[in-house]
Write a protein that holds these residues in place. Structure first.
Motif, PDB file in Angstrom:
ATOM      1  N   SER A 336       0.758  15.261   2.834  1.00 45.53           N
ATOM      2  CA  SER A 336      -0.509  15.748   2.288  1.00 45.53           C
ATOM      3  C   SER A 336      -1.273  14.564   1.699  1.00 45.53           C
ATOM      4  O   SER A 336      -0.710  13.489   1.490  1.00 45.53           O
ATOM      5  N   TRP A 337      -2.562  14.812   1.412  1.00 45.26           N
ATOM      6  CA  TRP A 337      -3.366  13.776   0.751  1.00 45.26           C
ATOM      7  C   TRP A 337      -2.759  13.437  -0.617  1.00 45.26           C
ATOM      8  O   TRP A 337      -2.637  12.265  -0.982  1.00 45.26           O
ATOM      9  N   SER A 338      -2.388  14.453  -1.379  1.00 46.31           N
ATOM     10  CA  SER A 338      -1.843  14.203  -2.718  1.00 46.31           C
ATOM     11  C   SER A 338      -0.538  13.418  -2.632  1.00 46.31           C
ATOM     12  O   SER A 338      -0.285  12.502  -3.431  1.00 46.31           O
ATOM     13  N   GLY A 339       0.288  13.747  -1.641  1.00 43.14           N
ATOM     14  CA  GLY A 339       1.539  13.022  -1.440  1.00 43.14           C
ATOM     15  C   GLY A 339       1.299  11.569  -1.077  1.00 43.14           C
ATOM     16  O   GLY A 339       2.009  10.668  -1.546  1.00 43.14           O
ATOM     17  N   ALA A 340       0.284  11.338  -0.240  1.00 43.04           N
ATOM     18  CA  ALA A 340      -0.047   9.970   0.170  1.00 43.04           C
ATOM     19  C   ALA A 340      -0.581   9.155  -1.011  1.00 43.04           C
ATOM     20  O   ALA A 340      -0.276   7.965  -1.158  1.00 43.04           O
ATOM     21  N   ARG A 341      -1.363   9.811  -1.872  1.00 43.17           N
ATOM     22  CA  ARG A 341      -1.893   9.112  -3.051  1.00 43.17           C
ATOM     23  C   ARG A 341      -0.763   8.759  -4.029  1.00 43.17           C
ATOM     24  O   ARG A 341      -0.762   7.679  -4.635  1.00 43.17           O
ATOM     25  N   GLU A 342       0.169   9.671  -4.176  1.00 41.25           N
ATOM     26  CA  GLU A 342       1.307   9.418  -5.064  1.00 41.25           C
ATOM     27  C   GLU A 342       2.118   8.211  -4.593  1.00 41.25           C
ATOM     28  O   GLU A 342       2.644   7.433  -5.397  1.00 41.25           O
ATOM     29  N   LYS A 343       2.210   8.050  -3.289  1.00 46.68           N
ATOM     30  CA  LYS A 343       2.960   6.922  -2.720  1.00 46.68           C
ATOM     31  C   LYS A 343       2.138   5.635  -2.696  1.00 46.68           C
ATOM     32  O   LYS A 343       2.660   4.567  -2.357  1.00 46.68           O
ATOM     33  N   GLY A 344       0.839   5.748  -3.030  1.00 47.52           N
ATOM     34  CA  GLY A 344      -0.019   4.565  -3.067  1.00 47.52           C
ATOM     35  C   GLY A 344      -0.369   4.007  -1.695  1.00 47.52           C
ATOM     36  O   GLY A 344      -0.626   2.808  -1.549  1.00 47.52           O
ATOM     37  N   ILE A 345      -0.384   4.867  -0.670  1.00 39.60           N
ATOM     38  CA  ILE A 345      -0.660   4.370   0.688  1.00 39.60           C
ATOM     39  C   ILE A 345      -2.060   4.751   1.195  1.00 39.60           C
ATOM     40  O   ILE A 345      -2.395   4.495   2.349  1.00 39.60           O
ATOM     41  N   VAL A 346      -2.871   5.370   0.315  1.00 39.21           N
ATOM     42  CA  VAL A 346      -4.269   5.645   0.664  1.00 39.21           C
ATOM     43  C   VAL A 346      -5.094   4.420   0.260  1.00 39.21           C
ATOM     44  O   VAL A 346      -5.011   3.951  -0.878  1.00 39.21           O
ATOM     45  N   ARG A 347      -5.860   3.885   1.189  1.00 40.90           N
ATOM     46  CA  ARG A 347      -6.674   2.702   0.926  1.00 40.90           C
ATOM     47  C   ARG A 347      -8.090   3.103   0.545  1.00 40.90           C
ATOM     48  O   ARG A 347      -8.637   4.062   1.102  1.00 40.90           O
ATOM     49  N   SER A 348      -8.700   2.345  -0.358  1.00 40.67           N
ATOM     50  CA  SER A 348     -10.110   2.554  -0.702  1.00 40.67           C
ATOM     51  C   SER A 348     -10.918   1.488   0.029  1.00 40.67           C
ATOM     52  O   SER A 348     -10.809   0.299  -0.262  1.00 40.67           O
ATOM     53  N   GLU A 349     -11.699   1.911   1.037  1.00 43.20           N
ATOM     54  CA  GLU A 349     -12.434   0.961   1.879  1.00 43.20           C
ATOM     55  C   GLU A 349     -13.920   0.969   1.545  1.00 43.20           C
ATOM     56  O   GLU A 349     -14.497   2.018   1.237  1.00 43.20           O
ATOM     57  N   GLY A 350     -14.551  -0.213   1.643  1.00 42.16           N
ATOM     58  CA  GLY A 350     -15.963  -0.372   1.326  1.00 42.16           C
ATOM     59  C   GLY A 350     -16.862  -0.384   2.550  1.00 42.16           C
ATOM     60  O   GLY A 350     -16.439  -0.024   3.654  1.00 42.16           O
ATOM     61  N   LYS A 351     -18.088  -0.855   2.338  1.00 38.66           N
ATOM     62  CA  LYS A 351     -19.132  -0.788   3.380  1.00 38.66           C
ATOM     63  C   LYS A 351     -18.816  -1.617   4.622  1.00 38.66           C
ATOM     64  O   LYS A 351     -19.304  -1.311   5.717  1.00 38.66           O
ATOM     65  N   GLU A 352     -18.032  -2.667   4.456  1.00 40.10           N
ATOM     66  CA  GLU A 352     -17.773  -3.562   5.595  1.00 40.10           C
ATOM     67  C   GLU A 352     -16.601  -3.107   6.459  1.00 40.10           C
ATOM     68  O   GLU A 352     -16.342  -3.684   7.520  1.00 40.10           O
ATOM     69  N   TYR A 353     -15.894  -2.099   6.024  1.00 43.11           N
ATOM     70  CA  TYR A 353     -14.686  -1.686   6.747  1.00 43.11           C
ATOM     71  C   TYR A 353     -15.033  -1.160   8.141  1.00 43.11           C
ATOM     72  O   TYR A 353     -15.913  -0.308   8.305  1.00 43.11           O
ATOM     73  N   VAL A 354     -14.327  -1.669   9.153  1.00 42.98           N
ATOM     74  CA  VAL A 354     -14.491  -1.190  10.529  1.00 42.98           C
ATOM     75  C   VAL A 354     -13.443  -0.104  10.786  1.00 42.98           C
ATOM     76  O   VAL A 354     -12.233  -0.355  10.680  1.00 42.98           O
ATOM     77  N   VAL A 355     -13.921   1.074  11.075  1.00 39.94           N
ATOM     78  CA  VAL A 355     -13.048   2.239  11.243  1.00 39.94           C
ATOM     79  C   VAL A 355     -12.147   2.072  12.466  1.00 39.94           C
ATOM     80  O   VAL A 355     -12.592   1.614  13.524  1.00 39.94           O
ATOM     81  N   LYS A 356     -10.880   2.447  12.308  1.00 39.60           N
ATOM     82  CA  LYS A 356      -9.914   2.360  13.403  1.00 39.60           C
ATOM     83  C   LYS A 356      -9.675   3.745  13.995  1.00 39.60           C
ATOM     84  O   LYS A 356      -9.756   4.752  13.293  1.00 39.60           O
TER      85      LYS A 356
END
Length: 366
Positions: A336-356
């Motif tokens: 889940s999103w909450s589980g991923a956040r707890e594990k610290g694996i969600v990245r915060s990307e800015g304006k320059e990030y190229v989507v994969k």
């Protein structure tokens, strides 16, 4: 964003059969605002196991695939560029699509006559491509004649355009597609403005028939000739049995594998066509997922996070702050999103990030 692929080919090659098989996989048009569908157009969902898995994880009430429009275009005959048969209609419809799925018959069947009397796939490709080339030659020649007045005044833009037009004309006169003509970025802008038919990506769809004599299984010179063409031109191609795919369109998914084994066919040709069509248009998918819906969104490869946000809502680009991002498989592992956040694996990307391809994203905006 336009994702429209025209199905073209000579008469009696299986175009309409393939179109009928494709439209069995159509998706609800109401999921795609401003989309008008007529009988010769099928809005088809792009198969994606990633989307299925994310929807299951989120227990989503709704699942929305990325979609491609397939257009069944009138059969072509020699002389189409001069208005023979439904030539003018054929060419005008091709101008409106983003890519071409060129159906080529590679099976022999005495009950289905071939327009040229003989099964020769490479010749069929040459006939279709030549008609497209001839139509483009006329377009370029007309533009060149019109541009000559500006050239005489010494206008720099006109001089550059004339140089590009002359180069294109030389390429087309050799019977080659405009897409094979080398050009730099400045020249590409001029070429793009001409809307040439042979600049469109082409996917060759080789239609075989189960139980019939097929050029591919025969493996003779006609097949080798095709293989050489694909290698030398770096052309994209897939093989499909349109008749079988149409027969299987109404069969339950659980039973399809058994039927395919009976026919001696291992792959879902229609799914392969949809996916390959998506790829040749240089598109990728990112996902949003939650209880309300899980959805695949279409963007051009190389798009930034704000540009990706814009396909959802203009505010996501205009007032973009950041995008919480994780690859689909990592999110599934976390559960889940909450589980991923707890594990610290969600990245915060800015304006320059190229989507994969395969990113799952949540946008933050002002």
């Amino acid at each position: 964003m336009s994702l429209k692929i025209g199905i073209v080919g000579l008469p009696n090659v299986g175009k309409s059969t393939l179109f009928n098989a494709l439209t069995k996989k159509k998706v609800p048009a109401e999921n795609f605002p401003f989309c008008t569908i007529d009988p010769s157009v099928g809005l088809v969902g792009v198969p994606d196991v990633r989307l299925d898995s994310l929807s299951e994880m989120s227990h989503s009430a709704k699942k929305i695939n990325a979609a491609v429009e397939f257009v069944d275009i009138a059969g072509l005959v020699e002389g189409a560029s001069k208005g023979e048969g439904l030539g003018n209609q054929f060419l005008s419809h091709i101008r409106e699509v983003d890519a071409i799925a060129e159906v080529v018959r590679i099976f022999d069947d005495s009950d289905i006559t071939h327009v040229h009397g003989d099964i020769h796939p490479m010749h069929d490709i040459e006939v279709i491509n030549l008609e497209l080339v001839l139509a483009d030659m006329e377009t370029v020649a007309k533009r060149k004649a019109k541009n000559e007045k500006e050239v005489k005044t010494g206008n720099k833009d006109a001089l550059l355009e004339q140089k590009v037009l002359e180069k294109l004309l030389r390429t087309l006169e050799l019977g080659k597609l405009a897409s094979t003509c080398d050009s730099n970025d400045a020249e590409q802008k001029i070429v793009k403005g001409l809307h040439l038919l042979t600049m469109k990506p082409i996917l060759y769809v080789l239609n075989l028939k189960s139980g019939a004599l097929n050029v591919k299984s025969e493996g003779g010179e006609k097949w080798k000739e095709l293989e050489r063409f694909f290698v030398e031109s770096n052309a994209q191609h897939i093989t499909v049995d349109a008749g079988v795919e149409q027969d299987l369109a109404d069969v339950h998914d659980d039973e399809k594998a058994d039927f395919r084994r009976e026919y001696g066919i291992h792959d879902d040709g229609v799914n392969a066509l949809i996916k390959k069509g998506y790829e040749i248009l240089n598109f990728i998918s990112f996902f949003t997922t939650g209880e309300k819906e899980t959805r695949a969104w279409t963007i051009v490869k190389g798009a930034t996070a704000p540009e990706a946000g814009a396909v959802i809502h203009s505010d996501f680009q205009d007032k973009f702050i950041r995008a919480d991002t994780i690859q689909w498989d990592k999110l599934l592992e976390a559960g889940s999103w909450s589980g991923a956040r707890e594990k610290g694996i969600v990245r915060s990307e800015g304006k320059e990030y190229v989507v994969k391809d395969g990113d799952v994203m949540e946008f933050k905006h002002g």
